[in-house]
Design a protein around this motif. Sequence first.
Motif, short mmCIF file in Angstrom:
data_model
loop_
_atom_site.label_atom_id
_atom_site.label_comp_id
_atom_site.label_asym_id
_atom_site.label_seq_id
_atom_site.Cartn_x
_atom_site.Cartn_y
_atom_site.Cartn_z
N ALA A 239 19.59 -0.32 -0.11
CA ALA A 239 20.89 0.34 0.12
C ALA A 239 21.65 0.30 -1.19
O ALA A 239 21.61 -0.71 -1.90
N ASP A 240 22.33 1.40 -1.49
CA ASP A 240 23.04 1.44 -2.76
C ASP A 240 24.35 0.66 -2.68
O ASP A 240 24.72 -0.06 -3.60
N THR A 241 25.05 0.82 -1.54
CA THR A 241 26.32 0.10 -1.36
C THR A 241 26.29 -0.65 -0.03
O THR A 241 25.44 -0.38 0.82
N LEU A 242 27.28 -1.54 0.13
CA LEU A 242 27.36 -2.32 1.36
C LEU A 242 27.65 -1.42 2.55
O LEU A 242 27.13 -1.63 3.65
N ASN A 243 28.47 -0.38 2.32
CA ASN A 243 28.77 0.59 3.39
C ASN A 243 27.50 1.26 3.89
O ASN A 243 27.30 1.41 5.08
N ASP A 244 26.67 1.69 2.92
CA ASP A 244 25.40 2.33 3.28
C ASP A 244 24.52 1.36 4.05
O ASP A 244 23.82 1.73 4.99
N LEU A 245 24.55 0.11 3.62
CA LEU A 245 23.68 -0.90 4.23
C LEU A 245 24.01 -1.09 5.71
O LEU A 245 23.11 -1.05 6.56
N VAL A 246 25.31 -1.28 6.00
CA VAL A 246 25.67 -1.54 7.40
C VAL A 246 25.64 -0.28 8.27
O VAL A 246 25.76 -0.36 9.49
N LYS A 247 25.47 0.87 7.60
CA LYS A 247 25.29 2.10 8.39
C LYS A 247 23.89 2.15 8.99
O LYS A 247 23.64 2.88 9.95
N ARG A 248 22.99 1.38 8.42
CA ARG A 248 21.62 1.37 8.94
C ARG A 248 21.62 0.64 10.28
O ARG A 248 22.07 -0.51 10.37
N LYS A 249 21.08 1.31 11.29
CA LYS A 249 21.17 0.84 12.68
C LYS A 249 20.66 -0.61 12.84
O LYS A 249 21.32 -1.46 13.44
#
Lengths: 284, 159
Positions: A239-249
């Motif tokens: 994940a590039d950012t933490l936001n992107d990371l937690v978007k992953r189900k």
Amino acid sequence: MILDTLIEKSIPFDVLKKIREMPSLNEIRLRKDCPFCLVADGKNYVFSYVTTKKEIDQCINILCKNSVHTYYEFINQGYIPTDNGYKVGVCGKAVLEKKNIINISEITGINIRVPAQKVSISSDFLAFLPYSKGLLVYSAPNVGKTTFLKCVAAHLSLPPYNKKVCVVDCKNEIYSDTLHKKCPIDFFIGYPKYEAIEMAVRNMSPDFIICDEIGLTDDVTPLIECKNSGVSVICSAHADTLNDLVKRKNILEMQTKKTFGGYVGIKLEKTNRRYTFTDAEEIQ
Amino acid sequence: MIKLIGACAIIICTLGMGLHITGKNKKSLIFTKEMLELMKHAKDKIEYYNAPIDEIFESYTAKKPQFIDSINKIKTDGWESVTEMQNEINLSKEVQSIINEFGNKLGKSNKQDQLSMCNYCINRLENIYKDMQKNLPEKNKVTVALCIYSGLMIIILFI
């Protein structure tokens, strides 16, 4: 740039000449009947020399140590495991049977990822991290997640920590002869992730389980169960950012079940890596 | 007296030649057996450990086989080097072709194909080895006898 002997042997001579001229190197990309590329400091350099099918086949043969039967399953999964931290990805024409890849009829592209020569993670940062709560390391591909996990594994197993560490190394990417030879770490190399985690918890009584590249549905249950059994997990995910990371189900599910106490982000800034820590409680 | 010494010398020479040939035949039998064992070892290592070729050779040479130099030569120079061993070991063309076929196909396909190739070569070589083992004493006897007879013929012709 000096490479591992096996990797050097496998690369066509003209490509090797250019590599030797490079001061640093991240990736070597060879494609059938295409100009080869070298990636250094995040930049992709395209050269005029065209690698032939014969050279690609020869490269694969050497990387497989002339033993296709040993690496056959790995090639079907898109990679060739190597020693000393090199990651070799392959692609080509897949042969399917009942939606499963049963063979790669022709390998057309190879990507050799060179491990970082010098790892500079500050010892203060390593000492500051709350390992016992569980950690998830995230970054874009080829930034240094695996290198970070390698360092953490060695760091926790040695004094002053002296922790019992199990490393689930499904793709033979974490174990490094130079870094881990004298570290008291239990490695599960080549095991399926789910089984390795279960075996490690049941049989090896670890304090920590370290695992690379999580995020699939199959990874969620064993990691949550592992955390609930009292074993801390230290993992990595793309994940590039933490936001992107937690978007992953699946990551979100693990976040809600408090599998990880904190998140370590890695960003590549020019030639240096910047590490950031975010407490899991700060994430809404 | 000179004739007697000459006759003895001829007999000794032809007998020596006979023994040399029988020695080569025996060596060839042992070498075939060793190749058979190497093939079986490779099959086991592939079947249970998916081991790469280097590892197969390493673990086999660790057992210190009789023809360790020849096996090391095969490892470094390839399986075709068996043909070059013809001067030392009297290998039949059939044995050579099986060994070459085994070597040429080793490490080139998936596990299943490798195992069936191993089984095919092992079965063929095993049959040849059994025949060789059965025929060797007779073959050796005939060779020594022929050498002595040819010596006697020479004596009759020249003396």
